[in-house]
Scaffold this active site. Structure first.
Site, PDB file in Angstrom:
ATOM      1  N   LYS A  52       1.026  -1.300  -0.015  1.00  0.00           N
ATOM      2  CA  LYS A  52      -0.052   0.021   0.050  1.00  0.00           C
ATOM      3  C   LYS A  52       0.930   1.237   0.097  1.00  0.00           C
ATOM      4  O   LYS A  52       0.485   2.216  -0.705  1.00  0.00           O
ATOM      5  CB  LYS A  52      -0.949   0.229   1.091  1.00  0.00           C
ATOM      6  CG  LYS A  52      -2.317  -1.014   1.196  1.00  0.00           C
ATOM      7  CD  LYS A  52      -2.824  -1.280   2.270  1.00  0.00           C
ATOM      8  CE  LYS A  52      -3.812  -2.482   2.208  1.00  0.00           C
ATOM      9  NZ  LYS A  52      -4.397  -2.706   3.196  1.00  0.00           N
ATOM     10  N   GLN A  96      -4.812  -1.582   9.611  1.00  0.00           N
ATOM     11  CA  GLN A  96      -4.956  -2.714   8.730  1.00  0.00           C
ATOM     12  C   GLN A  96      -5.345  -3.755   9.860  1.00  0.00           C
ATOM     13  O   GLN A  96      -4.931  -4.088  11.008  1.00  0.00           O
ATOM     14  CB  GLN A  96      -3.330  -3.146   8.539  1.00  0.00           C
ATOM     15  CG  GLN A  96      -3.311  -4.686   7.982  1.00  0.00           C
ATOM     16  CD  GLN A  96      -3.761  -4.591   6.326  1.00  0.00           C
ATOM     17  OE1 GLN A  96      -3.456  -3.567   5.565  1.00  0.00           O
ATOM     18  NE2 GLN A  96      -4.241  -5.479   6.086  1.00  0.00           N
ATOM     19  N   ASP A 119     -11.047   2.994   3.877  1.00  0.00           N
ATOM     20  CA  ASP A 119     -11.480   1.527   4.044  1.00  0.00           C
ATOM     21  C   ASP A 119     -12.935   1.442   3.876  1.00  0.00           C
ATOM     22  O   ASP A 119     -13.606   0.474   3.627  1.00  0.00           O
ATOM     23  CB  ASP A 119     -11.241   0.740   5.418  1.00  0.00           C
ATOM     24  CG  ASP A 119     -10.160  -0.193   5.030  1.00  0.00           C
ATOM     25  OD1 ASP A 119      -9.868  -0.764   3.750  1.00  0.00           O
ATOM     26  OD2 ASP A 119      -9.497  -0.645   6.021  1.00  0.00           O
TER      27      ASP A 119
END
Ligand code: NDP
Length: 292
Positions: A52, A96, A119
């Site tokens: 990422k 994460q 997200d």
């Protein structure tokens, strides 16, 4: 033989378009910033977070990676999220998952400013998605929708089945496909006659986490198959990545199908950057470019 849906190529093109938009923002002295927080040393998470950060820099965005000790308390993690919420150089925040046991994931997700929740997991963004209000949409289902629209152009009237009802894939996927005028079935571990349900479907999205569970013989001839699964297995003494669909058989029957790897996987990171761009534009009251 069904057509292979090349998610890698689509994702690369999307990233190029994002990079062009980032260059345009530079003229306005704006640089989108994405912060990724990892807690602990889960090897898969470490790989994802590194990828990422690399891609964020490649499209010209500001990238911040915070790596915290496995024993980090929930309170300390919430403080870091709060700092990032207040940081004007950061437009997107991703924590994460999974998080270590001492930390409540929902509490952390819902502590992120919804406008920076790239997200799309915050309860406010979930509610907005289901209410047809502009939201930040979870990356993996958004990537699946892009691939489906690119392949089929119009999904109106298609019968779609989503196998899996998780908050991060199955449920948001259902909302997105309802939004595209599909008739949607959401299947899960308690579904009766899954095979019969899949056989009736023009679109199959498999997000189960069980290697090759959706059999090729279940696929309706000509159907479009999107395989979200990423399963690491060992076969004939070799380590291999396989999806949730029995690819070799399904490919013979489907109209089009995503491979694993190279299908949905690359779309997830591209959509994360897409969401960071959207969050940045909204923050500065700039019209959000339509990139797909
Ligand atoms: P979850 O484990 O959260 O959810 C799995 C879902 O599958 C559940 O709803 C479960 O049902 C259902 N399920 C499990 N077994 C069966 C069965 N035998 N029959 C029917 N349904 C079943 O997984 P995720 O949604 O997080 O992920 C799914 C897969 O997608 C995984 O392989 C994951 O690695 C991959 N993934 C890939 C991403 C990418 O970037 N390509 C991103 C995110 C995930 P129930 O609710 O009843 O338990």
């Amino acid at each position: 033989m069904g057509k292979l849906i090349n998610g890698k190529e689509f994702a690369d093109n999307l990233c190029k378009k994002i990079a062009t938009e980032v260059t345009k923002l530079k003229d306005k002295s704006i640089k989108p910033g994405l912060a990724v927080v990892r807690v602990g040393e889960d090897p898969a998470s470490a790989v994802y977070v590194n990828m990422k950060a690399k891609k964020t820099e490649e499209v010209g965005m500001h990238s911040v990676t915070k790596i915290l000790d496995e024993n980090t308390s929930q309170e300390d993690l919430l403080k870091i999220v709060e700092e990032l919420n207040k940081d004007d150089a950061i437009n997107g925040i991703l924590v994460q998952l999974p998080l270590p046991k001492q930390i409540n994931e929902d509490a952390v997700i819902n502590s992120i400013n919804p406008d920076k929740d790239v997200d799309g997991f915050h309860a406010i963004n979930t509610g907005r998605l289901w209410s047809n209000i502009d939201s930040l949409v979870p990356c993996t289902p958004l990537g699946c929708k892009m691939l489906l629209l690119n392949e089929l152009k119009d999904l109106t009237g298609k019968k779609a089945i989503i196998v899996g009802r998780s908050n991060i894939v199955g449920k948001p996927m259902a909302s997105l496909l309802i939004g595209e005028n599909c008739t949607v079935t959401v299947a899960h571990s308690k579904t009766k006659d899954l095979e019969g349900e899949v056989k009736k479907s023009d679109i199959v999205v498999a997000a189960v986490g069980v290697p090759e569970m959706v059999k090729g013989s279940w696929i309706k001839p000509g159907a479009t198959v999107i395989d979200v699964g990423i399963n690491r297995i060992e076969r004939d003494g070799k380590k291999k990545l396989v999806g949730d669909v029995e690819f070799i058989e399904a490919e013979k029957i489907a109209g089009a199908i995503t491979p694993v790897p190279g299908g949905v996987g690359p779309m997830t990171i591209a959509c994360l950057l897409h969401n960071t761009l959207i969050a940045t534009c909204r923050r500065h009251n700039i019209e959000v470019p339509r990139l797909f």
